[in-house]
Design an enzyme around this catalytic site. Structure first.
Site, PDB file in Angstrom:
ATOM      1  CB  SER A  91      70.173  29.948  39.205  1.00  0.00           C
ATOM      2  OG  SER A  91      69.378  29.211  40.128  1.00  0.00           O
ATOM      3  CE1 TYR A 134      72.576  32.533  43.616  1.00  0.00           C
ATOM      4  CE2 TYR A 134      70.458  31.516  43.121  1.00  0.00           C
ATOM      5  CZ  TYR A 134      71.841  31.550  42.990  1.00  0.00           C
ATOM      6  OH  TYR A 134      72.475  30.603  42.223  1.00  0.00           O
TER       7      TYR A 134
END
Ligand code: BGC
Length: 286
Positions: free
Chosen positions: A171, A184
């Site tokens: 990401s 995350y």
């Protein structure tokens, strides 16, 4: 004379001459979390490029079967397999089943991932562990099985220049800190150095390891960020290219990165993010 410990003197690879729709012909891929979102788009793109595809899922058997049906329409094989990537036994069983069905695995796409957001002081250990377990430990467990299979088989030049390819779906948050999402961001930061360290370790075996780092892509995981016109306008402030990305765009990047067209690309994080990592706040400030 003793044989070298690893094959550091392999012949110069034969580069592909084929059109894009055959880029992965004859290769076997396993996509974790392939039943929805970015994983689904990658699984379809690999199938369209000629690969047989294992569609891993943990819930939503019907949707995964639908994805497999769509992939078969490209004239390749596809098979859904249920497994929780954070569970060692289930991961091992999935790889056994996949290899039994397809003979081997040439491409692993470590895609399965989730978010469990909370303000830092409210974040439970369960939320922390769940996200690290799936997003980071899950990628470790699957990559380990893949490396074992790639080393066992070695390079088959008629299939690919490499003994195997691992794509980690990371990401932009492997480098962009993200308040309210520390579990995350920590998991993706971990993926970055796991990927690069693994890439360094297995390169001599002609195993290629890379990451794709998507920015904001239109999937259910971030619907809050694009679901209303107001939210979408806010989101665009973070994207110099001024549009959200589509799952197919990650699929196309994955096909290229997994193919021999990218044979010399190793250990990179490929950002597919419309410029989200370009510090868009500095467009006017600074
Ligand atoms: C997250 C999305 C987010 C995007 C950009 C992704 O990794 O899963 O929720 O929209 O990063 O911030």
């Amino acid at each position: 004379m003793q044989a070298p410990a690893h094959p550091s003197h392999l012949p110069r690879p034969v580069m592909p001459q084929c059109p894009p729709q055959h880029m992965l012909e004859g290769q076997k891929a396993l996509v974790t979390g392939g039943g929805s979102g970015i994983g689904r788009a990658i699984a379809l793109a690999l199938g369209q490029a000629g690969a047989d595809v294992i569609v891993n899922y943990v819930s939503g058997a019907e949707t995964a079967e639908q994805v497999a049906t769509e992939i078969r329409a490209f004239g390749v094989r596809a098979m859904p397999i249920c497994a929780d990537v954070s569970d060692e036994d289930q991961v091992r069983a999935m790889f056994r089943q996949a290899i039994e069905a397809f003979g081997t695995i040439d491409i692993l796409v470590n895609n399965a991932g989730l978010q469990q957001d909370a303000a830092f002081e409210d974040m439970s250990l369960a939320q922390w562990n769940k996200v690290i377990g799936v997003n980071l430990t899950g990628q470790f467990l699957c990559a380990r099985e893949a490396v074992r299979e790639f080393k066992r088989r070695g390079v088959k030049p008629e299939v690919s220049c490499a003994a195997g390819k691992i794509l980690c779906i990371s990401s932009v948050h492997e480098v962009i800190p993200w308040a309210g999402h520390v579990n995350y961001a920590a998991s993706k930061g971990g993926v970055m150095l796991m990927m690069k360290s693994l890439a360094q370790e297995v390169a001599p075996y002609r195993i290629r390891v890379n990451s794709i780092c998507p920015g904001a892509i239109r999937t259910p995981i971030n619907m809050e960020a694009w679901g209303t016109p107001e939210a979408y306008q806010e989101l665009l402030k973070l994207i110099p290219y001024k549009r959200i990305g589509e799952p197919d765009e990650i699929g196309r990047a994955a096909v290229w990165l997994a193919s021999d067209y990218a044979d010399y690309v190793h250990g990179i994080s490929l950002f597919v993010d419309g410029g989200m990592t370009l510090y868009p706040g500095f467009e006017t400030g600074g």
